[in-house]
Design an enzyme around this catalytic site. Structure first.
Site, PDB file in Angstrom:
ATOM      1  N   CYS A   2       0.849  -1.179   0.000  1.00 22.06           N
ATOM      2  CA  CYS A   2       0.000   0.000   0.000  1.00 22.06           C
ATOM      3  C   CYS A   2       0.894   1.242   0.000  1.00 22.06           C
ATOM      4  CB  CYS A   2      -0.954   0.107   1.175  1.00 22.06           C
ATOM      5  SG  CYS A   2      -2.164  -1.224   1.221  1.00 22.06           S
ATOM      6  N   ARG A  27       3.792  -0.425  -4.899  1.00 25.79           N
ATOM      7  CA  ARG A  27       3.522  -0.976  -3.565  1.00 25.79           C
ATOM      8  C   ARG A  27       2.170  -1.680  -3.487  1.00 25.79           C
ATOM      9  NH1 ARG A  27       6.947   1.498   0.182  1.00 25.79           N
ATOM     10  NH2 ARG A  27       5.606   0.805   1.858  1.00 25.79           N
ATOM     11  N   TRP A  74      -2.867  -2.608  -1.740  1.00 24.66           N
ATOM     12  CA  TRP A  74      -2.622  -4.038  -1.926  1.00 24.66           C
ATOM     13  C   TRP A  74      -3.513  -4.712  -0.899  1.00 24.66           C
ATOM     14  CZ3 TRP A  74      -0.921  -8.294   0.840  1.00 24.66           C
ATOM     15  CH2 TRP A  74      -0.567  -9.412   0.072  1.00 24.66           C
ATOM     16  N   ASN A 100      -1.584   1.873   5.706  1.00 29.46           N
ATOM     17  CA  ASN A 100      -0.741   0.805   5.189  1.00 29.46           C
ATOM     18  C   ASN A 100      -0.355  -0.055   6.378  1.00 29.46           C
ATOM     19  OD1 ASN A 100       1.279  -0.798   4.055  1.00 29.46           O
ATOM     20  ND2 ASN A 100       2.831   0.810   4.252  1.00 29.46           N
ATOM     21  N   GLY A 101      -0.832  -1.297   6.392  1.00 26.90           N
ATOM     22  CA  GLY A 101      -0.522  -2.170   7.526  1.00 26.90           C
ATOM     23  C   GLY A 101      -1.702  -3.075   7.804  1.00 26.90           C
ATOM     24  N   GLU A 481      15.783 -18.732  -8.432  1.00 28.51           N
ATOM     25  CA  GLU A 481      15.436 -17.377  -8.853  1.00 28.51           C
ATOM     26  C   GLU A 481      14.832 -17.390 -10.264  1.00 28.51           C
ATOM     27  OE1 GLU A 481      14.927 -14.685  -7.594  1.00 28.51           O
ATOM     28  OE2 GLU A 481      15.290 -13.104  -9.051  1.00 28.51           O
ATOM     29  N   GLU A 488       6.390 -15.347 -11.392  1.00 27.44           N
ATOM     30  CA  GLU A 488       5.902 -14.022 -11.001  1.00 27.44           C
ATOM     31  C   GLU A 488       5.358 -13.218 -12.163  1.00 27.44           C
ATOM     32  OE1 GLU A 488       9.579 -12.521  -9.193  1.00 27.44           O
ATOM     33  OE2 GLU A 488       8.245 -11.538  -7.788  1.00 27.44           O
TER      34      GLU A 488
END
Ligand code: F6R
Length: 608
Positions: A2, A27, A74, A100-101, A481, A488
């Site tokens: 966020c 974000r 998000w 945000n949290g 990776e 992704e």
């Protein structure tokens, strides 16, 4: 996760907040929102989807107010719908809040608030906090925020407005990042300095549990006991906020292409190519403790963890250090005590990853030396660790990490040399090593020049739904990776495996429909990798081999070969990772994916 941006000043807030939201979109990009107070009314826009959807919705609106909040989300609690988008209203719309949290005790609080008649319109935890602040308000917004914070649990970064104070914004942080931006024409607050690009380079980093009151021409910061705190103003470099595509179609591609420079910047001013000596200014103060370090725990998440795994191999083999990489989200719940001479090295691009920070705090609680390897200057990790090393790689905007992984590997080479020199190891060997490092950027450029060839391979295989990536030892983290990158950004399912583990299960997957990327450079395990390639081929699995240029034997075995230049065994990962990045990038583009903003992801994972 966020992004928050707030502005109060004598300019219209809308363009400042929208440009900040665009910069913060990495974000989170599930939904976005904006609010100002104008002519005694809230004017709020929210849209599900990216910031562009919000901007389109606001198109044509004439907004003059110079005080407002913006948010890009998000989703954690509640679907990414418009009603769940921030800003959220609290009380009888007295309060507007962006957050945000996570409010970890939100369901308990929600029940209590419902008992006193609060009606909730969203599924979010944030709305609980908005109502709580409204309830705690008795004429002073800072006190209301402090009181509400004391009743909530969990990390938060917030920006709040109250209708009784239309020219004031209060921001606070506990665990999630928040910084202030100072300009002649007002005050800004954001979760990341990137949001200030073009507006200011003068910033103040809030510490945990600090609350700030902002008006057009003032800012006051308070600690948890409501005492005023004098804060240092830091000037950030343009590189810390730069987020330009410079002609590239995507940030991911731009950042892959920056890697020769990324490697060079990792050792610029730190590695003397003539003597091989390494100087790491950020570790100077704790050299004695490092010299006596009995064990190094390397804690990180995702791509940074894979870099840590490489660091584990490199430091234990070349520097004789007892090093062990740990997934931070697992490590933080491991009930083990460590000897006082152990140290913890936390690796993080953002410096804000909640689990990595928790690992640092756990180590500090046990009295261990905490070190950071971090890209974002001024981030929580950079500030909370006792010492450390910066990547100096510039901002990484693409959500999938590319150049920072390479930079982390580069810095592990410096750390290994540093540790060797701390213990008076053989300088002649170090010199050859240092010279190989200095020559690496040219070799990185040679790998990047294979881009068209790699794009053609991606085109041949991008419609295969399952892939395997195999590597051994130093190249095992590269296999992990490679698989992560492909998953992704292209949403193709991929598994990264230590090639020796093939026979213990994954070989069951091998078939003509499953391409295997075999990382098989001419290092001491080449012959073992040939064995693995043969096993795949004898089951008619297609093989894309990453090999040292001129390796005709593997070229003949493989369906496709990507030839990288020769280097030292432990430096191959810095070259071999690039074809995997480019394969993922091209596959994603060919499949029409949103390369820079893959679904469900966020750049900075500030919640557990
Ligand atoms: C993958 C990726 C993530 C991050 C992870 C840790 O491309 O970017 O796996 O590596 O979320 O992030 P940092 O390094 O910011 O702690």
């Amino acid at each position: 996760m966020c992004g928050i941006i707030a502005y109060v000043g004598d300019q219209p807030a809308q363009p400042i907040i929208l440009s900040g939201l665009r910069a913060l979109e990495y974000r989170g990009y599930d939904s976005a929102g904006f609010v100002v107070r104008e002519n005694g009314q809230w004017r709020r826009w929210r849209a599900s989807g990216p910031v562009a959807a919000l901007a389109a919705k606001m198109n044509g609106a004439s907004i003059r107010s110079g005080c407002g909040l913006g948010h890009t989300r998000w989703a954690t609690h509640g679907a990414p719908t418009e009603v769940n988008a921030h800003p959220h209203a609290g009380g009888q719309d007295e309060v507007m809040l962006v957050h945000n949290g996570i409010v970890e005790n939100f369901s308990r609080l929600k029940k209590k608030l419902a008992m006193v008649g609060t009606v909730f319109v969203s599924e979010t935890d944030t709305e609980v906090l908005a109502h709580l602040i409204a309830l705690c308000y008795a004429g002073d917004l800072v006190s209301a925020v402090a009181e509400a914070m004391s009743r909530t649990e969990g990390p938060l970064g917030i920006a709040v407005m109250h209708r009784a104070r239309p020219d004031e914004i209060v921001v606070a942080r506990r665990g999630s990042p928040m910084l202030l931006g100072l300009t002649d024409r007002g005050r800004l607050a954001a979760s990341d300095a990137a949001a200030f690009a073009g507006w200011t380079d003068q910033v103040i980093y809030l510490a945990d549990n600090e609350i700030a009151r902002l008006t057009a021409d003032s800012h006051q910061v308070f600690d948890a006991r409501s005492a005023r705190v004098d804060k240092v103003v830091t000037t950030i470099s343009p590189a810390e906020t730069a987020a330009e595509l410079n002609g590239f179609p995507h940030f991911m591609r731009k950042e892959i292409y920056e890697q020769a420079e990324t490697a060079a910047s990792a050792w610029r001013g730190r590695l003397d190519p003539v003597t091989g000596a390494v100087k790491l200014g950020g570790l100077l103060d704790c050299q004695e403790r490092l010299k006596n370090c009995s064990e190094l725990i390397i804690a990180a998440c995702g791509t940074s963890y894979y870099a840590g795994l490489y660091g584990q191999y490199l430091l234990s083999e070349s520097a004789g250090l007892d090093a062990r990489a740990e997934i931070a989200s697992e490590f933080r719940y491991c009930q083990r005590s460590y000897p006082a001479a152990a140290a913890l090295l936390a690796i993080s691009q953002s410096g804000e990853t909640a689990d990595t920070l928790a690992a640092v705090r756990l180590a500090q609680a046990q009295g261990l030396l905490s070190l950071g390897l971090v890209n974002v200057a001024g981030s929580t990790l950079a500030r909370e660790t006792a010492a450390g090393v910066y990547n100096h790689a510039g901002p990484e905007i693409g959500v999938a990490s590319t150049k920072i992984f390479l930079s982390q590997l580069a810095i592990f080479n410096l750390l290994a040399l540093f540790w060797r020199q701390l213990h008076g190891r053989d300088r002649a060997e170090d010199l050859a090593w240092a010279q190989a490092l200095v020559g690496l950027p040219d070799k990185i450029r040679q790998v990047l020049a294979l881009d068209n060839r790699i794009a053609a391979i991606a085109e041949r295989f991008c419609h295969y739904p399952n892939w395997l990536f195999l590597g051994r030892h130093f190249n095992y983290p590269v296999a992990l990776e490679g698989a992560l990158k492909l998953k992704e950004v292209s949403y193709i399912h991929a598994e990264g495996y230590a090639a020796g583990e093939m026979k213990h299960g994954p070989i069951a997957l091998v078939s003509p429909e499953v391409p295997t990327v075999a990382i098989a450079p001419a290092d001491r395990l080449r012959a073992k990798m040939i064995g693995n390639i043969m096993e795949v081929k004898s089951r008619r699995g297609p093989v894309i081999a990453i090999i040292t240029a001129g390796d005709e034997e593997i070229k003949e075995l493989a369906d496709e070969a990507i030839e990288i230049p020769p280097t030292l065994d432990w430096l191959y990962p810095l070259l071999a990772v690039i074809p995997g990045q480019l394969l993922a990038y091209h596959a994603a583009c060919l499949l029409g994916r949103n390369v820079d903003r893959p679904r469900n992801l966020a750049k900075s994972v500030t919640v557990e």
